[in-house]
Design a protein around this motif. Structure first.
Motif, PDB file in Angstrom:
ATOM      1  N   PHE A  74       0.824  -1.210   0.000  1.00 14.93           N
ATOM      2  CA  PHE A  74       0.000   0.000   0.000  1.00 14.93           C
ATOM      3  C   PHE A  74       0.858   1.259   0.000  1.00 14.93           C
ATOM      4  CE2 PHE A  74      -2.184   3.346   2.426  1.00 14.93           C
ATOM      5  CZ  PHE A  74      -3.244   3.587   1.566  1.00 14.93           C
ATOM      6  N   LEU A  75       1.823   1.332   0.902  1.00 13.44           N
ATOM      7  CA  LEU A  75       2.676   2.521   0.988  1.00 13.44           C
ATOM      8  C   LEU A  75       3.526   2.691  -0.268  1.00 13.44           C
ATOM      9  CD1 LEU A  75       3.709   2.302   4.741  1.00 13.44           C
ATOM     10  CD2 LEU A  75       2.064   3.882   3.691  1.00 13.44           C
ATOM     11  N   SER A  76       3.904   1.582  -0.889  1.00 20.22           N
ATOM     12  CA  SER A  76       4.674   1.671  -2.131  1.00 20.22           C
ATOM     13  C   SER A  76       3.833   2.247  -3.267  1.00 20.22           C
ATOM     14  CB  SER A  76       5.189   0.290  -2.538  1.00 20.22           C
ATOM     15  OG  SER A  76       6.099  -0.204  -1.595  1.00 20.22           O
ATOM     16  N   LEU A  77       2.572   1.821  -3.359  1.00 26.71           N
ATOM     17  CA  LEU A  77       1.712   2.294  -4.449  1.00 26.71           C
ATOM     18  C   LEU A  77       1.387   3.782  -4.347  1.00 26.71           C
ATOM     19  CD1 LEU A  77      -0.845  -0.615  -4.989  1.00 26.71           C
ATOM     20  CD2 LEU A  77       1.205  -0.071  -6.296  1.00 26.71           C
ATOM     21  N   CYS A 111      -6.724  -2.234  -4.440  1.00 24.65           N
ATOM     22  CA  CYS A 111      -5.758  -3.097  -5.105  1.00 24.65           C
ATOM     23  C   CYS A 111      -5.070  -4.025  -4.106  1.00 24.65           C
ATOM     24  CB  CYS A 111      -4.730  -2.243  -5.841  1.00 24.65           C
ATOM     25  SG  CYS A 111      -3.528  -3.199  -6.777  1.00 24.65           S
ATOM     26  N   VAL A 112      -4.637  -3.492  -2.991  1.00 23.16           N
ATOM     27  CA  VAL A 112      -3.919  -4.293  -1.992  1.00 23.16           C
ATOM     28  C   VAL A 112      -4.854  -5.303  -1.326  1.00 23.16           C
ATOM     29  CG1 VAL A 112      -2.732  -4.179   0.234  1.00 23.16           C
ATOM     30  CG2 VAL A 112      -2.126  -2.591  -1.593  1.00 23.16           C
ATOM     31  N   VAL A 116      -4.295  -9.297  -1.630  1.00 25.62           N
ATOM     32  CA  VAL A 116      -4.082 -10.156  -0.464  1.00 25.62           C
ATOM     33  C   VAL A 116      -5.119 -11.281  -0.433  1.00 25.62           C
ATOM     34  CG1 VAL A 116      -4.183 -10.213   2.069  1.00 25.62           C
ATOM     35  CG2 VAL A 116      -2.902  -8.415   0.913  1.00 25.62           C
ATOM     36  N   VAL A 117      -6.372 -10.964  -0.765  1.00 34.78           N
ATOM     37  CA  VAL A 117      -7.429 -11.971  -0.746  1.00 34.78           C
ATOM     38  C   VAL A 117      -7.206 -13.021  -1.833  1.00 34.78           C
ATOM     39  CG1 VAL A 117      -9.911 -12.319  -1.158  1.00 34.78           C
ATOM     40  CG2 VAL A 117      -9.132 -10.486   0.347  1.00 34.78           C
ATOM     41  N   LEU A 141      -7.864  -4.954 -12.328  1.00 38.33           N
ATOM     42  CA  LEU A 141      -9.184  -4.704 -12.914  1.00 38.33           C
ATOM     43  C   LEU A 141     -10.157  -4.119 -11.892  1.00 38.33           C
ATOM     44  CD1 LEU A 141      -9.527  -7.969 -15.010  1.00 38.33           C
ATOM     45  CD2 LEU A 141      -9.318  -5.651 -15.921  1.00 38.33           C
ATOM     46  N   LEU A 142     -10.180  -4.701 -10.695  1.00 36.76           N
ATOM     47  CA  LEU A 142     -11.143  -4.252  -9.685  1.00 36.76           C
ATOM     48  C   LEU A 142     -10.782  -2.900  -9.076  1.00 36.76           C
ATOM     49  CD1 LEU A 142     -11.946  -7.620  -7.879  1.00 36.76           C
ATOM     50  CD2 LEU A 142     -13.296  -6.414  -9.608  1.00 36.76           C
ATOM     51  N   SER A 143      -9.515  -2.519  -9.129  1.00 45.44           N
ATOM     52  CA  SER A 143      -9.118  -1.224  -8.561  1.00 45.44           C
ATOM     53  C   SER A 143      -9.010  -0.125  -9.621  1.00 45.44           C
ATOM     54  CB  SER A 143      -7.773  -1.364  -7.836  1.00 45.44           C
ATOM     55  OG  SER A 143      -6.760  -1.726  -8.748  1.00 45.44           O
ATOM     56  N   GLY A 144      -9.099  -0.485 -10.889  1.00 44.62           N
ATOM     57  CA  GLY A 144      -8.989   0.516 -11.950  1.00 44.62           C
ATOM     58  C   GLY A 144      -7.553   0.933 -12.232  1.00 44.62           C
TER      59      GLY A 144
END
Length: 168
Positions: A74-77, A111-112, A116-117, A141-144
């Motif tokens: 998350f922090l990287s993105l 996205c994260v 993970v899931v 795809l789900l996060s755009g």
């Protein structure tokens, strides 16, 4: 994709942005795995030392260690790199699929979480990247979001009419 570009140009642009991305993503994943191993080892040692210093009270922080990989991604993105260290090392960047802008905090979070899931089925989901436009995986795809070659954002399309070149 450039909205006013003809279909052939759109395919050319997608190819320039995503050529070789799946292979680079796979190598970057292993690099990030190595970085995460060192990071988690250091965090484990730190919590262990803190627990010894505080006579066991600090050991409750062991419960937070499973969240370290998700926080790393998350922090990287959302960082200025727009990629994990492994992705950045291999010349990749994560951007919004529609605008090629940096990912928003909400997009990075989605996205994260989806990553993970779906991690246990990641190898199966890699096949999705072979058939989707811009080589996107399920969490993309789900996060755009889309993972692209970072240099492709800086290079203008050549041999095209001026109104269809990517500049600025």
């Amino acid at each position: 994709m450039i909205p006013s570009a003809p279909p052939g140009l759109a395919l050319l642009q997608d190819d320039l942005l995503t050529r070789g991305v799946l292979t680079r993503r796979l190598v970057a994943w292993f690099v990030d795995l190595a970085v995460l191993s060192v990071l988690c080892g250091a965090l484990y040692a730190g919590v262990l030392a803190l627990g010894l210093i505080t006579l066991g009270f600090g050991w409750s922080l062991f419960a937070t260690l499973p969240f370290a990989p998700a926080a790393y991604y998350f922090l990287s993105l959302i960082s200025p790199m727009q990629a994990t260290p492994g992705q950045a090392m291999l010349g990749l960047a994560v951007v919004d699929n529609a605008t090629l802008a940096p990912p928003s905090v909400a997009q990075a979070l989605v996205c994260v979480v989806v990553y993970v899931v779906t991690l246990p089925a990641l190898w199966l989901l890699m096949l999705l990247g072979l058939i989707t436009t811009r080589r996107r995986l399920l969490h993309d795809l789900l996060s755009g979001l889309v993972v692209i070659r970072a240099r492709a954002l800086d290079a203008p399309l050549t041999g095209l009419p001026p109104r269809w070149t990517m500049q600025g």
